[in-house]
Scaffold this motif. Structure first.
Motif, PDB file in Angstrom:
ATOM      1  N   ALA A  65      -6.168  -4.723   2.549  1.00 41.35           N
ATOM      2  CA  ALA A  65      -6.516  -5.449   1.327  1.00 41.35           C
ATOM      3  C   ALA A  65      -7.807  -4.894   0.721  1.00 41.35           C
ATOM      4  CB  ALA A  65      -6.686  -6.936   1.624  1.00 41.35           C
ATOM      5  N   ASP A  66      -7.824  -4.758  -0.583  1.00 35.63           N
ATOM      6  CA  ASP A  66      -9.034  -4.334  -1.285  1.00 35.63           C
ATOM      7  C   ASP A  66     -10.003  -5.491  -1.460  1.00 35.63           C
ATOM      8  OD1 ASP A  66      -8.216  -1.534  -2.161  1.00 35.63           O
ATOM      9  OD2 ASP A  66      -6.579  -2.734  -2.999  1.00 35.63           O
ATOM     10  N   ILE A  67      -9.428  -6.683  -1.669  1.00 39.37           N
ATOM     11  CA  ILE A  67     -10.216  -7.878  -1.962  1.00 39.37           C
ATOM     12  C   ILE A  67      -9.648  -9.032  -1.155  1.00 39.37           C
ATOM     13  CG2 ILE A  67     -10.951  -9.494  -3.773  1.00 39.37           C
ATOM     14  CD1 ILE A  67     -10.447  -7.251  -5.820  1.00 39.37           C
ATOM     15  N   VAL A  68     -10.500  -9.821  -0.520  1.00 41.93           N
ATOM     16  CA  VAL A  68     -10.069 -11.070   0.097  1.00 41.93           C
ATOM     17  C   VAL A  68     -10.566 -12.217  -0.786  1.00 41.93           C
ATOM     18  CG1 VAL A  68      -9.969 -10.131   2.413  1.00 41.93           C
ATOM     19  CG2 VAL A  68     -12.095 -11.180   1.626  1.00 41.93           C
TER      20      VAL A  68
ATOM     21  N   GLU B 156     -16.949  -2.441   2.608  1.00 39.24           N
ATOM     22  CA  GLU B 156     -16.481  -2.129   1.258  1.00 39.24           C
ATOM     23  C   GLU B 156     -15.437  -3.118   0.748  1.00 39.24           C
ATOM     24  OE1 GLU B 156     -17.835   0.290  -0.624  1.00 39.24           O
ATOM     25  OE2 GLU B 156     -19.224   0.488   1.052  1.00 39.24           O
ATOM     26  N   THR B 157     -14.941  -3.988   1.597  1.00 41.06           N
ATOM     27  CA  THR B 157     -13.962  -4.984   1.158  1.00 41.06           C
ATOM     28  C   THR B 157     -14.674  -6.055   0.339  1.00 41.06           C
ATOM     29  OG1 THR B 157     -12.630  -4.612   3.138  1.00 41.06           O
ATOM     30  CG2 THR B 157     -12.216  -6.645   1.899  1.00 41.06           C
TER      31      THR B 157
ATOM     32  N   GLN C  85      -6.846  -9.303   7.140  1.00 46.36           N
ATOM     33  CA  GLN C  85      -6.338  -8.836   5.851  1.00 46.36           C
ATOM     34  C   GLN C  85      -6.978  -7.513   5.446  1.00 46.36           C
ATOM     35  OE1 GLN C  85      -7.347 -12.372   3.663  1.00 46.36           O
ATOM     36  NE2 GLN C  85      -5.360 -13.348   4.014  1.00 46.36           N
ATOM     37  N   ALA C  86      -8.277  -7.403   5.675  1.00 49.07           N
ATOM     38  CA  ALA C  86      -8.962  -6.145   5.376  1.00 49.07           C
ATOM     39  C   ALA C  86      -8.424  -5.018   6.259  1.00 49.07           C
ATOM     40  CB  ALA C  86     -10.467  -6.312   5.568  1.00 49.07           C
TER      41      ALA C  86
ATOM     42  N   LEU D 293     -16.748  -9.443   7.921  1.00 48.93           N
ATOM     43  CA  LEU D 293     -16.259  -8.176   7.369  1.00 48.93           C
ATOM     44  C   LEU D 293     -17.236  -7.040   7.666  1.00 48.93           C
ATOM     45  CD1 LEU D 293     -14.921  -9.354   3.890  1.00 48.93           C
ATOM     46  CD2 LEU D 293     -13.529  -8.533   5.794  1.00 48.93           C
TER      47      LEU D 293
ATOM     48  N   ARG E 125       0.828  -1.210   0.000  1.00 43.44           N
ATOM     49  CA  ARG E 125       0.000   0.000   0.000  1.00 43.44           C
ATOM     50  C   ARG E 125       0.864   1.263   0.000  1.00 43.44           C
ATOM     51  NH1 ARG E 125      -3.698   0.114  -2.360  1.00 43.44           N
ATOM     52  NH2 ARG E 125      -4.998  -1.362  -1.223  1.00 43.44           N
TER      53      ARG E 125
ATOM     54  N   THR F 246      -7.138 -16.010   1.079  1.00 48.20           N
ATOM     55  CA  THR F 246      -7.666 -16.246   2.430  1.00 48.20           C
ATOM     56  C   THR F 246      -7.825 -17.744   2.629  1.00 48.20           C
ATOM     57  OG1 THR F 246      -8.843 -14.131   2.276  1.00 48.20           O
ATOM     58  CG2 THR F 246      -9.523 -15.641   4.022  1.00 48.20           C
TER      59      THR F 246
ATOM     60  N   PHE G   1     -15.864  -3.426   7.586  1.00 52.06           N
ATOM     61  CA  PHE G   1     -15.224  -3.556   6.269  1.00 52.06           C
ATOM     62  C   PHE G   1     -16.241  -3.950   5.197  1.00 52.06           C
ATOM     63  CE2 PHE G   1     -11.826  -4.542   9.385  1.00 52.06           C
ATOM     64  CZ  PHE G   1     -11.018  -3.439   9.132  1.00 52.06           C
TER      65      PHE G   1
END
Length: 341
Positions: A175-178, A202-203, A170-171, A195, A123, A135, A200
């Motif tokens: 992370a943007d995506i898991v 928005e993840t 991770q979020a 999430l 990042r 994940t 989270f």
């Protein structure tokens, strides 16, 4: 008395003239024309590049069965990510090799675990980088399976809580995506709920919705040190002959809230990629896996194929089948080739 077919003195008959007016080759005669009418476009925006991150400093250890792919310490990883971003690669997928492993894969959900640290490092490098975190528990468990093991069996429901904890960590790291890959029933629902409850919402979730128990994962298991210590993964990964079951798996993950559905591997299952694409209205990803990569590299090293042409043909075929996203270890090579066009 049978009449002879009429002939023209100065040219072909009407029937043959009609045939000669239909010439598909007209649109193939030059590269600019071929490009103008090309039905499937392959772009760097379609590709995601996997990384294997490991402890230490200055570590750049090539995976023997995957020439050009390395286990990288965080400092080396940072350099590689910066280079990939400069080439135009926008998405990366992270796998971790922890310092220690245990029965419940606690390194997967450690807030200071290797992948969580890699996410924070990536990042810093590029704010517009799309960071996808695998994940799962298999890289972190001492037995190499993707979930909690009791009496030699992988326990589905006990594993869900740990997968959810992993996704949240991770979020939280950025992370943007898991990307849940354990193939546990209900994993997408468990992760989505965790999430959302942790702030989270928005993840996004890229579900390994259709993950076959494939022979093409061997090199990955070397790269991630994740081969099972006993048995195999056929009790939770899909049986390769099954197609209807693939759509059922995708339907369940879609209903549970998956934002992206993945098919893995890619080229042996292009029919499944197409079927998922036609059935669902979310993006579809396909994973061009380690064994596919290794075969391409081995054949090219022997001089049996033209690696550059074969690579673009493979990736274009995956795209043509319906994949919106292609996860491939060849993303750098593809970036160089696409830049020449």
């Amino acid at each position: 008395m049978r009449r002879s077919p009429e002939r023209t003195i100065n040219g072909p008959s009407e029937e043959s003239s009609l045939k000669l007016r239909l010439r598909p080759r007209r649109l193939r005669r030059s590269e600019p024309i071929r490009a103008l009418v090309r039905e499937t476009q392959l772009s760097l925006d379609d590709l995601a590049l996997p990384f294997f991150v490991c402890p230490g400093s200055g570590v750049r250890r090539e995976v023997q069965s995957m020439p050009g792919v390395f286990n990288l310490s965080l400092d080396e990883f940072a350099r590689e990510v910066a280079s990939a971003r400069e080439m135009g690669i926008r998405a990366i997928l992270l796998f971790g090799l922890p310092e220690t492993k245990d029965e419940v894969g606690s390194g997967a959900y450690d807030p200071d675990g290797i992948v969580q640290r890699a996410i924070r490092e990536a990042r810093k490098i590029a704010s517009d980088l799309i960071i996808i975190a695998d994940t799962c528990l298999c890289e972190y468990t001492s037995h190499g399976h993707c979930g909690v093991v009791r009496d030699g069996a992988v326990m589905n429901d006990e594993t869900l809580e740990l997968l959810a904890r992993t996704a949240v960590s991770q979020a939280a790291a950025g992370a943007d995506i898991v990307a849940p890959s354990a193939m546990m029933d209900g994993q997408v629902a468990a992760i989505r709920e965790a999430l959302d409850q942790s702030g989270f919402a928005e993840t996004a979730i890229m579900s390994y919705a259709v993950k076959y128990a494939s022979a093409f994962y061997g090199p990955f298991r070397e790269a991630a040190a994740s081969a099972p210590a006993f048995g195999d993964r056929r009790t939770y990964q899909m049986d390769p002959p099954n197609a209807r079951e693939a759509l059922r798996e995708a339907e369940l993950d879609y209903a549970e809230g998956a934002d992206i559905l993945m098919v893995k591997p890619a080229t042996p299952y292009l029919d499944i990629v197409r079927a998922v694409r036609e059935r669902f209205d979310v993006p579809v990803a396909a994973y061009h896996v380690s064994g596919e990569y290794a075969m391409l590299k081995a054949a090219a090293a022997k001089g049996w194929i033209d690696e550059e042409r074969a690579l673009l043909e493979i990736l274009t075929g995956i795209r043509r089948a319906g994949a919106d996203i292609i996860i491939t270890y060849c993303a750098r090579e593809a970036a160089r080739l696409l830049a020449r066009r």
